[in-house]
Write an enzyme that holds these catalytic residues in place. Structure first.
Site, PDB file in Angstrom:
ATOM      1  N   TYR A  18       0.845  -1.200   0.000  1.00 35.23           N
ATOM      2  CA  TYR A  18       0.000   0.000   0.000  1.00 35.23           C
ATOM      3  C   TYR A  18       0.883   1.254   0.000  1.00 35.23           C
ATOM      4  O   TYR A  18       0.668   2.174  -0.787  1.00 35.23           O
ATOM      5  CB  TYR A  18      -0.923  -0.013   1.225  1.00 35.23           C
ATOM      6  CG  TYR A  18      -1.875   1.151   1.280  1.00 35.23           C
ATOM      7  CD1 TYR A  18      -3.091   1.094   0.613  1.00 35.23           C
ATOM      8  CD2 TYR A  18      -1.557   2.292   1.998  1.00 35.23           C
ATOM      9  CE1 TYR A  18      -3.971   2.163   0.657  1.00 35.23           C
ATOM     10  CE2 TYR A  18      -2.433   3.361   2.050  1.00 35.23           C
ATOM     11  CZ  TYR A  18      -3.642   3.294   1.373  1.00 35.23           C
ATOM     12  OH  TYR A  18      -4.519   4.366   1.417  1.00 35.23           O
ATOM     13  N   HIS A  22       1.521   4.158  -3.105  1.00 40.13           N
ATOM     14  CA  HIS A  22       1.356   5.597  -2.906  1.00 40.13           C
ATOM     15  C   HIS A  22       2.665   6.352  -3.144  1.00 40.13           C
ATOM     16  O   HIS A  22       2.633   7.516  -3.537  1.00 40.13           O
ATOM     17  CB  HIS A  22       0.778   5.886  -1.520  1.00 40.13           C
ATOM     18  CG  HIS A  22      -0.690   5.661  -1.477  1.00 40.13           C
ATOM     19  ND1 HIS A  22      -1.245   4.406  -1.298  1.00 40.13           N
ATOM     20  CD2 HIS A  22      -1.736   6.509  -1.620  1.00 40.13           C
ATOM     21  CE1 HIS A  22      -2.558   4.514  -1.322  1.00 40.13           C
ATOM     22  NE2 HIS A  22      -2.882   5.773  -1.521  1.00 40.13           N
ATOM     23  N   TRP A  72      -7.792   3.654 -10.116  1.00 43.02           N
ATOM     24  CA  TRP A  72      -6.976   3.620  -8.892  1.00 43.02           C
ATOM     25  C   TRP A  72      -7.610   2.684  -7.876  1.00 43.02           C
ATOM     26  O   TRP A  72      -6.941   1.857  -7.267  1.00 43.02           O
ATOM     27  CB  TRP A  72      -6.807   5.023  -8.326  1.00 43.02           C
ATOM     28  CG  TRP A  72      -6.005   5.045  -7.058  1.00 43.02           C
ATOM     29  CD1 TRP A  72      -6.475   5.173  -5.785  1.00 43.02           C
ATOM     30  CD2 TRP A  72      -4.577   4.908  -6.927  1.00 43.02           C
ATOM     31  NE1 TRP A  72      -5.445   5.124  -4.876  1.00 43.02           N
ATOM     32  CE2 TRP A  72      -4.269   4.960  -5.557  1.00 43.02           C
ATOM     33  CE3 TRP A  72      -3.542   4.738  -7.838  1.00 43.02           C
ATOM     34  CZ2 TRP A  72      -2.966   4.866  -5.080  1.00 43.02           C
ATOM     35  CZ3 TRP A  72      -2.254   4.646  -7.350  1.00 43.02           C
ATOM     36  CH2 TRP A  72      -1.978   4.712  -5.990  1.00 43.02           C
ATOM     37  N   TRP A  73      -8.915   2.820  -7.685  1.00 44.01           N
ATOM     38  CA  TRP A  73      -9.600   1.950  -6.728  1.00 44.01           C
ATOM     39  C   TRP A  73      -9.464   0.484  -7.126  1.00 44.01           C
ATOM     40  O   TRP A  73      -9.232  -0.379  -6.273  1.00 44.01           O
ATOM     41  CB  TRP A  73     -11.068   2.326  -6.600  1.00 44.01           C
ATOM     42  CG  TRP A  73     -11.308   3.600  -5.844  1.00 44.01           C
ATOM     43  CD1 TRP A  73     -10.455   4.222  -4.959  1.00 44.01           C
ATOM     44  CD2 TRP A  73     -12.474   4.406  -5.893  1.00 44.01           C
ATOM     45  NE1 TRP A  73     -11.033   5.371  -4.466  1.00 44.01           N
ATOM     46  CE2 TRP A  73     -12.279   5.501  -5.028  1.00 44.01           C
ATOM     47  CE3 TRP A  73     -13.663   4.314  -6.603  1.00 44.01           C
ATOM     48  CZ2 TRP A  73     -13.245   6.486  -4.835  1.00 44.01           C
ATOM     49  CZ3 TRP A  73     -14.621   5.294  -6.409  1.00 44.01           C
ATOM     50  CH2 TRP A  73     -14.412   6.366  -5.537  1.00 44.01           C
TER      51      TRP A  73
END
Length: 108
Positions: A18, A22, A72-73
């Site tokens: 994660y 990012h 993105w999701w």
């Protein structure tokens, strides 16, 4: 300035991935956030709990997400607790206290 705060949850073992995603966030997603009046978005992590804080110029209005947001999701869905359509499950957090210090008075 309008602020939103919400909670999301990572799936166990996905913390490092994660963060890595990012660290390489898509420029078109950053452009979309700017276009939508978002001035700052900060995501904090405590274990599997994510705390997102968003400051924007305009009040939040629910609209159909942009295709970039949907992509993105979908890319993040394997790492997070999500709805069946890949939107992350977001729990709004109530603001119960805010403190702003006044600027120091100038010496005469």
């Amino acid at each position: 300035m309008n602020r939103r705060v919400w909670l999301m949850t990572l799936k166990p073992g996905c913390e490092a991935e994660y963060k890595a995603r990012h660290d390489l966030i898509w420029p078109e997603l950053l452009d979309l956030m700017c276009k939508n009046g978002i001035r700052q978005l900060t995501i904090h992590r405590h274990g599997l709990l994510l705390i997102a804080v968003q400051d924007r110029d305009t009040p939040f209005v629910t609209t159909e997400p942009d295709p970039v947001q949907w992509r993105w999701w979908a890319a993040m869905e394997p790492l997070m607790q999500c709805h069946p359509d890949t939107r992350p499950i977001q729990i709004e957090v109530e603001d119960v206290f805010t403190f702003h210090a006044d600027p120091m008075p100038k010496e005469p």
